[in-house]
Write a protein that holds these residues in place. Structure first.
Motif, PDB file in Angstrom:
ATOM      1  N   GLU A  12      23.992 -19.178  40.421  1.00 52.88           N
ATOM      2  CA  GLU A  12      23.904 -20.430  41.183  1.00 52.88           C
ATOM      3  C   GLU A  12      24.240 -20.047  42.188  1.00 52.88           C
ATOM      4  OE1 GLU A  12      22.520 -24.578  40.222  1.00 52.88           O
ATOM      5  OE2 GLU A  12      23.789 -25.051  41.596  1.00 52.88           O
ATOM      6  N   THR A  56      23.902 -16.948  45.086  1.00 49.46           N
ATOM      7  CA  THR A  56      21.966 -16.650  45.174  1.00 49.46           C
ATOM      8  C   THR A  56      21.626 -18.250  45.945  1.00 49.46           C
ATOM      9  OG1 THR A  56      21.601 -18.077  42.955  1.00 49.46           O
ATOM     10  CG2 THR A  56      21.636 -15.168  42.974  1.00 49.46           C
ATOM     11  N   LEU A  90      18.846 -20.009  43.998  1.00 46.12           N
ATOM     12  CA  LEU A  90      17.266 -19.790  43.414  1.00 46.12           C
ATOM     13  C   LEU A  90      18.363 -19.237  42.391  1.00 46.12           C
ATOM     14  CD1 LEU A  90      16.233 -16.881  46.292  1.00 46.12           C
ATOM     15  CD2 LEU A  90      15.497 -19.419  45.302  1.00 46.12           C
ATOM     16  N   VAL A  91      18.903 -18.249  41.501  1.00 41.51           N
ATOM     17  CA  VAL A  91      18.769 -19.001  40.120  1.00 41.51           C
ATOM     18  C   VAL A  91      19.478 -19.228  39.669  1.00 41.51           C
ATOM     19  CG1 VAL A  91      19.764 -16.709  38.361  1.00 41.51           C
ATOM     20  CG2 VAL A  91      19.095 -16.363  40.820  1.00 41.51           C
ATOM     21  N   THR A 147      21.571 -11.907  38.346  1.00 42.23           N
ATOM     22  CA  THR A 147      21.072 -12.350  38.846  1.00 42.23           C
ATOM     23  C   THR A 147      20.659 -11.958  40.468  1.00 42.23           C
ATOM     24  OG1 THR A 147      23.432 -14.021  37.900  1.00 42.23           O
ATOM     25  CG2 THR A 147      22.909 -14.188  40.230  1.00 42.23           C
ATOM     26  N   SER A 149      17.135 -13.269  41.993  1.00 45.98           N
ATOM     27  CA  SER A 149      17.062 -13.575  43.203  1.00 45.98           C
ATOM     28  C   SER A 149      16.260 -12.486  44.442  1.00 45.98           C
ATOM     29  CB  SER A 149      18.384 -12.828  44.146  1.00 45.98           C
ATOM     30  OG  SER A 149      18.757 -13.798  45.829  1.00 45.98           O
ATOM     31  N   ARG A 184      13.054 -13.891  46.331  1.00 42.95           N
ATOM     32  CA  ARG A 184      12.552 -13.734  47.937  1.00 42.95           C
ATOM     33  C   ARG A 184      11.147 -12.870  48.316  1.00 42.95           C
ATOM     34  NH1 ARG A 184      17.561 -15.705  49.516  1.00 42.95           N
ATOM     35  NH2 ARG A 184      19.412 -15.719  48.036  1.00 42.95           N
ATOM     36  N   TRP A 221      18.913  -9.524  51.830  1.00 49.62           N
ATOM     37  CA  TRP A 221      19.575 -10.507  51.523  1.00 49.62           C
ATOM     38  C   TRP A 221      20.166  -9.312  50.878  1.00 49.62           C
ATOM     39  CZ3 TRP A 221      20.761 -10.874  46.069  1.00 49.62           C
ATOM     40  CH2 TRP A 221      22.043 -11.683  45.570  1.00 49.62           C
TER      41      TRP A 221
END
Length: 307
Positions: free
Chosen positions: A80, A83, A86-87, A263, A267, A271, A279
């Protein structure tokens, strides 16, 4: 000689390989399915008697957890943070609300009723409290955990750590892969990248690995279903509580570990190709091959090292 064992666990196909330089298969290879059975009894949200299910039902009280659940929870915390939120495993309620409330083998091909209300708000792990000294976790009311691919990546790493003393080891947990290094003769492990929506027609490309690393693919072409008139898949955007909407259908990531690869793949998929590639390129230890919904392919700068 490379010895292989295929089996099914965690709702997906598994493959474990060991190159031990002998024609005789190592006896430890046969133990791997039992390890996954133990981990599923801790981590599965589909088992009514699993440790994770009991934690999710405990509701606003500090619950002591096993070493396995604690380690996977710590991996989820790192994911978490890595990212930017996002995850996160706190998407469990949103995943269930979207219809993914059972093993996917029981869900595929069905059309589910649409949302009766807005999807649940996805809280971050900052809403969860834990105590490291007692190895305990407290979930606030309305928050449940679903470790998903993070658990698979973690399991892949655990298997390789347990088997690498035998020679060269590779574990593939339904697309979350970890390997200990090259084959004993120095040749690389070969990993194929499936063509989305047409996996029986062969690979879209091959990758070659001669060092310890993780590889993971996140894709939306397989675990899809209809909810009313809306197409859903299992990767939730925590900002909306719904299946992520982006131009990406599949992302394959190479990273130092399987958990990091898993992960990062989710992400990038959430995105979208433009923001996701930006990223990703900011992380010097990542490489990616991104397949878009329109069939075109986007390559990160470092991925060509493996093709």
């Amino acid at each position: 000689m490379v010895h292989r064992l295929h089996f099914r666990a965690m709702g997906t196909e598994m493959l474990v390989c060991v190159d031990n330089g002998s024609e005789k298969s190592p006896i430890e290879l046969a133990d791997v399915p039992a390890w996954f059975e133990e981990w599923e009894q801790v981590l599965s949200r589909f088992r009514i008697d699993s440790e994770l299910t009991r934690l999710n039902r405990a509701g606003d009280q500090l619950v002591p957890v096993s070493e396995t659940l604690w380690h996977v929870f710590q991996s989820a915390l790192s994911a978490e943070k890595y990212t930017g939120g996002l995850v996160t495993p706190t998407v469990a309620a949103a995943v269930i609300e979207s219809g993914y409330d059972r093993d996917f083998s029981l869900l595929a091909g069905q059309t589910l009723f649409p949302f009766e209300s807005e999807p649940p708000v996805v809280h971050s792990l900052s809403s969860v409290t834990w105590d490291e000294s007692t190895r305990s976790i407290c979930l606030p009311q309305g928050v449940q955990l679903d470790f998903g691919g993070i658990a698979k990546g973690w399991a892949a790493e655990q298997v390789v750590q347990r088997l690498k003393h035998l020679g060269s080891a590779l574990m593939n947990c339904g697309g979350d892969i970890f390997m200990s290094g090259p084959l004993l003769n120095g040749n690389p492990w070969e990993i194929g990248i499936h063509r989305p929506f047409d996996r029986s027609s062969g690979y879209i490309g091959m990758m070659y690995f001669t060092h310890c690393c993780g590889v993971a693919t996140s894709a939306t072409d397989r675990r899809r279903w209809m909810q009313g008139d809306s197409l859903r898949h299992h990767i939730i955007d925590p900002h909306t509580g719904r299946s992520a909407e982006s131009d990406v259908v599949s992302v394959t990531i190479v990273a130092p570990t399987a958990v990091e690869a898993e992960t990062a793949a989710k992400s990038v998929l959430i995105r979208g190709s433009v923001e996701g590639l930006d990223w990703l390129e900011s992380k010097s230890d990542l490489a990616a091959l991104i397949i878009l919904e329109n069939g075109s392919i986007v390559y990160s700068q470092r991925i060509k090292e493996y093709l």
